[in-house]
Design a protein around this motif. Structure first.
Motif, PDB file in Angstrom:
ATOM      1  N   LEU A 100     -10.469 -17.232 -28.748  1.00 59.18           N
ATOM      2  CA  LEU A 100      -9.835 -18.149 -27.814  1.00 59.18           C
ATOM      3  C   LEU A 100     -10.598 -18.078 -26.505  1.00 59.18           C
ATOM      4  O   LEU A 100     -10.857 -16.993 -25.999  1.00 59.18           O
ATOM      5  N   GLU A 101     -10.956 -19.240 -25.971  1.00 64.60           N
ATOM      6  CA  GLU A 101     -11.614 -19.275 -24.667  1.00 64.60           C
ATOM      7  C   GLU A 101     -10.565 -19.566 -23.608  1.00 64.60           C
ATOM      8  O   GLU A 101      -9.872 -20.577 -23.652  1.00 64.60           O
ATOM      9  N   VAL A 102     -10.441 -18.633 -22.660  1.00 62.93           N
ATOM     10  CA  VAL A 102      -9.443 -18.749 -21.596  1.00 62.93           C
ATOM     11  C   VAL A 102     -10.113 -18.463 -20.260  1.00 62.93           C
ATOM     12  O   VAL A 102     -10.701 -17.390 -20.079  1.00 62.93           O
ATOM     13  N   GLY A 148     -12.829 -19.342 -18.842  1.00 62.83           N
ATOM     14  CA  GLY A 148     -14.251 -19.027 -18.869  1.00 62.83           C
ATOM     15  C   GLY A 148     -14.616 -17.754 -19.609  1.00 62.83           C
ATOM     16  O   GLY A 148     -15.778 -17.371 -19.640  1.00 62.83           O
ATOM     17  N   ARG A 149     -13.644 -17.088 -20.184  1.00 64.01           N
ATOM     18  CA  ARG A 149     -13.962 -15.888 -20.976  1.00 64.01           C
ATOM     19  C   ARG A 149     -13.432 -16.066 -22.398  1.00 64.01           C
ATOM     20  O   ARG A 149     -12.506 -16.843 -22.636  1.00 64.01           O
ATOM     21  N   VAL A 150     -14.021 -15.335 -23.312  1.00 62.44           N
ATOM     22  CA  VAL A 150     -13.649 -15.428 -24.718  1.00 62.44           C
ATOM     23  C   VAL A 150     -12.856 -14.195 -25.114  1.00 62.44           C
ATOM     24  O   VAL A 150     -13.282 -13.065 -24.852  1.00 62.44           O
ATOM     25  N   VAL A 151     -11.698 -14.418 -25.702  1.00 62.67           N
ATOM     26  CA  VAL A 151     -10.868 -13.338 -26.224  1.00 62.67           C
ATOM     27  C   VAL A 151     -11.073 -13.310 -27.733  1.00 62.67           C
ATOM     28  O   VAL A 151     -10.778 -14.287 -28.429  1.00 62.67           O
ATOM     29  N   SER A 152     -11.612 -12.205 -28.220  1.00 64.62           N
ATOM     30  CA  SER A 152     -11.892 -12.072 -29.650  1.00 64.62           C
ATOM     31  C   SER A 152     -11.883 -10.592 -30.010  1.00 64.62           C
ATOM     32  O   SER A 152     -12.445  -9.784 -29.278  1.00 64.62           O
ATOM     33  N   PRO A 153     -11.209 -10.208 -31.060  1.00 68.22           N
ATOM     34  CA  PRO A 153     -10.439 -11.058 -31.971  1.00 68.22           C
ATOM     35  C   PRO A 153      -9.103 -11.451 -31.344  1.00 68.22           C
ATOM     36  O   PRO A 153      -8.568 -10.751 -30.490  1.00 68.22           O
ATOM     37  N   HIS A 154      -8.592 -12.584 -31.792  1.00 64.10           N
ATOM     38  CA  HIS A 154      -7.299 -13.079 -31.328  1.00 64.10           C
ATOM     39  C   HIS A 154      -6.543 -13.644 -32.526  1.00 64.10           C
ATOM     40  O   HIS A 154      -7.133 -14.282 -33.389  1.00 64.10           O
ATOM     41  N   PHE A 155      -5.240 -13.384 -32.567  1.00 62.00           N
ATOM     42  CA  PHE A 155      -4.372 -13.868 -33.644  1.00 62.00           C
ATOM     43  C   PHE A 155      -3.410 -14.904 -33.085  1.00 62.00           C
ATOM     44  O   PHE A 155      -2.931 -14.766 -31.955  1.00 62.00           O
ATOM     45  N   TRP A 156      -3.091 -15.922 -33.892  1.00 61.77           N
ATOM     46  CA  TRP A 156      -2.071 -16.905 -33.559  1.00 61.77           C
ATOM     47  C   TRP A 156      -1.557 -17.503 -34.862  1.00 61.77           C
ATOM     48  O   TRP A 156      -2.055 -17.200 -35.931  1.00 61.77           O
ATOM     49  N   VAL A 157      -0.545 -18.349 -34.757  1.00 55.92           N
ATOM     50  CA  VAL A 157       0.063 -18.970 -35.931  1.00 55.92           C
ATOM     51  C   VAL A 157       0.093 -20.472 -35.702  1.00 55.92           C
ATOM     52  O   VAL A 157       0.285 -20.932 -34.569  1.00 55.92           O
TER      53      VAL A 157
END
Length: 105
Positions: A45-47, A49-58
């Motif tokens: 997920l890009e938030v 200007g930064r990338v959050v990885s790994p990220h979980f969602w439904v």
């Protein structure tokens, strides 16, 4: 279920002190119990200007369900409003009732 119905069903889970992976387990557990189809997702997920990885969602009924995605987009919102999500569907089994109750406190 539309966006508001999903929110009413799931908003209380935001109060749990869980990260995106555990919260996604709670979400799929509640959706499965109600017979609501869903896809558990893992990716990035890009938030801000930064990338959050790994990220979980439904994802369910054209909505993204993510209470840990950042300040701007959190909760339940239309998938069309979520271009910053990139991921792959994963298998995330619902929790047994006793474990759901422990985690949802």
């Amino acid at each position: 279920m539309n966006t508001q119905e999903l929110q009413r069903l799931l908003d209380d889970l935001d109060a749990t002190h869980t990260a995106s992976d555990s919260l996604s387990r709670l979400v799929v557990s509640r959706l499965a119990k109600q017979g609501v189809p869903y896809k558990a997702m893992l990716g990035k997920l890009e938030v801000g200007g930064r990338v959050v990885s790994p990220h979980f969602w439904v994802e369910s009924n054209g909505c993204v369900i993510d209470y840990r995605g950042g300040k701007d987009k959190r909760g339940v919102f239309a998938k069309t409003e979520a271009p910053a999500y990139q991921g792959t569907e994963i298998v995330l089994d619902p929790l047994p009732d006793y474990m759901f109750e422990q985690m949802a406190r």
